[in-house]
Structures are given as C-alpha cells and as structure tokens.
Design a protein around this motif. Structure first.
Motif, short mmCIF file in Angstrom:
data_model
loop_
_atom_site.label_atom_id
_atom_site.label_comp_id
_atom_site.label_asym_id
_atom_site.label_seq_id
_atom_site.Cartn_x
_atom_site.Cartn_y
_atom_site.Cartn_z
N PRO A 6 -3.84 -13.72 0.87
CA PRO A 6 -3.31 -13.14 -0.40
C PRO A 6 -4.23 -13.40 -1.79
O PRO A 6 -4.44 -14.78 -2.36
CB PRO A 6 -2.50 -13.95 -0.11
CG PRO A 6 -1.63 -14.33 0.67
CD PRO A 6 -3.44 -14.54 1.29
N LYS A 13 4.31 -14.98 -8.61
CA LYS A 13 4.05 -13.56 -8.77
C LYS A 13 4.30 -12.87 -9.40
O LYS A 13 3.51 -12.39 -10.38
CB LYS A 13 5.19 -14.00 -7.40
CG LYS A 13 4.79 -12.50 -7.00
CD LYS A 13 5.73 -11.67 -5.64
CE LYS A 13 5.57 -12.33 -4.34
NZ LYS A 13 6.18 -11.95 -3.21
N ASP A 46 -2.56 -5.40 -5.90
CA ASP A 46 -1.38 -5.82 -5.33
C ASP A 46 -1.69 -7.44 -4.99
O ASP A 46 -2.51 -7.78 -4.70
CB ASP A 46 -1.63 -5.33 -4.49
CG ASP A 46 -0.72 -5.39 -2.96
OD1 ASP A 46 0.23 -6.34 -3.62
OD2 ASP A 46 -0.95 -5.81 -1.93
N GLU A 47 -0.88 -8.08 -5.77
CA GLU A 47 -1.28 -9.42 -5.26
C GLU A 47 -1.46 -10.29 -4.40
O GLU A 47 -2.61 -10.96 -4.05
CB GLU A 47 -0.19 -10.39 -6.51
CG GLU A 47 1.82 -10.64 -5.56
CD GLU A 47 2.44 -9.10 -6.43
OE1 GLU A 47 3.08 -8.96 -5.26
OE2 GLU A 47 1.54 -8.56 -6.26
N GLU A 48 -0.84 -9.54 -2.78
CA GLU A 48 -1.00 -9.11 -1.73
C GLU A 48 -1.54 -9.27 -0.99
O GLU A 48 -2.33 -8.96 0.09
CB GLU A 48 1.01 -9.64 -0.98
CG GLU A 48 2.06 -10.44 -1.66
CD GLU A 48 3.53 -9.67 -1.12
OE1 GLU A 48 3.16 -9.40 -0.61
OE2 GLU A 48 4.11 -10.24 -1.37
N ARG A 72 8.66 -11.50 4.47
CA ARG A 72 7.59 -11.53 3.12
C ARG A 72 7.09 -13.11 2.91
O ARG A 72 6.18 -13.28 2.14
CB ARG A 72 8.03 -10.96 2.27
CG ARG A 72 8.11 -9.35 2.37
CD ARG A 72 7.02 -8.58 2.98
NE ARG A 72 5.90 -8.44 2.85
CZ ARG A 72 4.90 -8.93 3.05
NH1 ARG A 72 4.72 -8.16 4.18
NH2 ARG A 72 3.61 -8.23 2.36
N VAL A 100 2.88 -17.18 0.30
CA VAL A 100 3.08 -15.31 0.48
C VAL A 100 2.52 -15.07 1.53
O VAL A 100 1.90 -16.07 2.03
CB VAL A 100 2.70 -15.20 -1.23
CG1 VAL A 100 1.32 -15.56 -0.62
CG2 VAL A 100 2.63 -13.72 -0.82
N LYS A 101 2.67 -14.17 2.02
CA LYS A 101 1.72 -13.25 3.41
C LYS A 101 1.25 -12.55 2.82
O LYS A 101 1.80 -11.49 1.97
CB LYS A 101 3.04 -12.90 3.96
CG LYS A 101 2.78 -12.62 5.09
CD LYS A 101 3.52 -12.37 6.43
CE LYS A 101 3.79 -11.55 7.95
NZ LYS A 101 4.71 -11.13 8.99
N ALA A 102 0.15 -12.15 3.54
CA ALA A 102 -0.51 -11.38 3.12
C ALA A 102 -0.01 -9.32 3.90
O ALA A 102 0.26 -9.67 5.03
CB ALA A 102 -2.12 -11.58 3.75
N ASP A 103 -0.67 -9.18 2.95
CA ASP A 103 -0.89 -6.95 3.46
C ASP A 103 -1.67 -6.73 4.09
O ASP A 103 -2.75 -8.01 4.36
CB ASP A 103 -0.54 -6.63 1.76
CG ASP A 103 0.54 -6.69 1.34
OD1 ASP A 103 1.21 -7.15 1.44
OD2 ASP A 103 0.54 -5.59 0.09
#
Length: 237
Positions: free
Chosen positions: A38, A53, A74-76, A3, A25-28
């Motif tokens: 993200p 986060k 969703d934070e991502e 992630r 962070v990695k984007a969804d």
C-alpha cells in the motif's frame, strides 16, 4: 471484509517491521497482486512524509504524488517492483527495487529516469486483429508489433504514451537481478540457462562478481546497468 492486515502475515517483500504493532493497512486490489505494498506504508513507514492515513489522503489530494506518471489519490493503491514514484513538489523520484532478502526498497533516481519504468514480460499472445499482446509482471498489457520480444525479456515503457523505448532480451550474457528466493537482491550476468524437461522450472546460473548463483527462471529479471544506480532507465532503440 476487514480493511486491516496483520503485520506477521504480510508478504516478505513488504518493507514493514512485523513485531512493532499487530496490524497495518491492507492494499486495495490493483497491480502486483498480493505482493503490492500500500502506498501509505511507503509514505508513512519508509519515507516518513506523513504520520497518519488522514495526512496521506490530504497529500495525495494535491495531485503531486505520481505513480508511473499518473497522479494517485488512493493511499491504499498497491505499489510494487519497478514502479516509479515521483513527488513533484519535492522534486524527488524513486524506483521500487528489490533489496537483499527480497524486500522492496526505494532507489533515488533522476527526473529523466522517472519518465519510464521496467517491466518483465510474463506472457505473450495473439489477440483479435492479429496484434501481439504482452503481459508484464504487474499485470499491465501492451500491444506491440515487435515480434522479437518474448517471454522473460524485459522492456522499458514510457510513462507518457506507454510505448516501448528499450528492450532487453533474456539470454546468456544478460544482466539480471534476482527478485525472490535466497539470492533476492543480487545482481549478476547469466552464464547458462538450463532448460528442464516437462513442467519443472528452468534453472539459471548467474555470475555475481565471481560468485556462482543458481536460481529458477521465474526469480530473475533482465535489467540494464543503469537500473543499478540513479541514472536513466534505458536508451532508446
């Protein structure tokens, strides 16, 4: 699957410092593909509204952060070019706009402009029932009955009912911004569209305040003059 995302390998459009830390962070999965930033990065690293986060999740749980008119939890969630961010409790509104070098930046806009967003038409086809379907740069699709809208045009889409409230044709004389390449972030008027034979990309010549720019068709997006400031995002046609 991890992630985390190494900062050194993030897309050039991401507004992050690559050498401050190893990971971010990695984007969804979602709109804008791999170029989508993200939401957490915008909240924490760009705006400074949260420090972690956990704080981002709490803030998003209040349903006061809207992306293109819809509350996001969703934070991502990926955020990309021309998305509209609204912070209802703060009464702050931003448009995601390409800056010099192709990095995404947040341009403050007024509440009226936050009611719609710009989309570049990247695909057009007929679907079952004879309707025309447009595909926009962020993957969104629209069914339309206006046959004059074609690939490389831009449309302004209402966040409320997803209707098209303005249409900007891709043609000589159109105002455009470059969103990638060496001229990313520059704005000018199309002076010539050079159609290239075969599978090669068409070239576009742009006059930017007297400077002659040359880029490929894929890198330019037609905009309205209102998109260069914080005013409304296009007049109804």
């Amino acid at each position: 699957m991890t992630r985390h995302q190494k900062r050194l390998s993030v897309p050039n459009s991401w507004p992050v410092e690559r050498k401050e830390q190893t990971f971010t962070v990695k984007a969804d999965a979602g709109p804008h593909g791999e170029a989508g930033v993200p939401l957490l990065i915008l909240l924490r690293d760009v705006l400074g509204y949260v420090d972690s986060k956990k704080e981002a999740r709490y803030a998003l749980g209040q349903d006061s952060v809207l992306v293109n008119g819809t509350a996001v939890g969703d934070e991502e969630r990926p955020i990309g070019m021309f998305d509209i961010l609204a912070f209802t409790e703060r009464e702050e509104y931003y448009r995601v706009f390409p800056d010099e070098g192709g990095r995404l930046s947040l341009t403050p806009i007024d509440a009226d402009a936050a009611g719609s967003r710009l989309g570049k038409v990247v695909g057009k086809r007929q679907v079952a029932g004879g309707d025309t379907q447009l595909t926009l740069h962020d993957g969104a699709t629209l069914l339309v009955d206006d046959e004059t809208i074609t690939r490389n045009d831009s449309v302004v889409v209402s966040n409320d009912d997803k209707s098209i409230v303005a249409h900007f044709p891709y043609e000589e004389g159109a105002l455009v911004t470059a969103v990638a390449g060496e001229h990313a972030g520059e704005i000018g008027t199309v002076t010539e569209i050079q159609v290239t034979a075969g599978s090669s990309a068409n070239n576009v010549l742009v006059d930017a305040d007297g400077d002659r720019l040359e880029t490929v068709e894929e890198y330019v997006v037609v905009i309205d003059e209102n998109f260069t400031d914080g005013s409304a995002g296009g007049d109804d046609e």
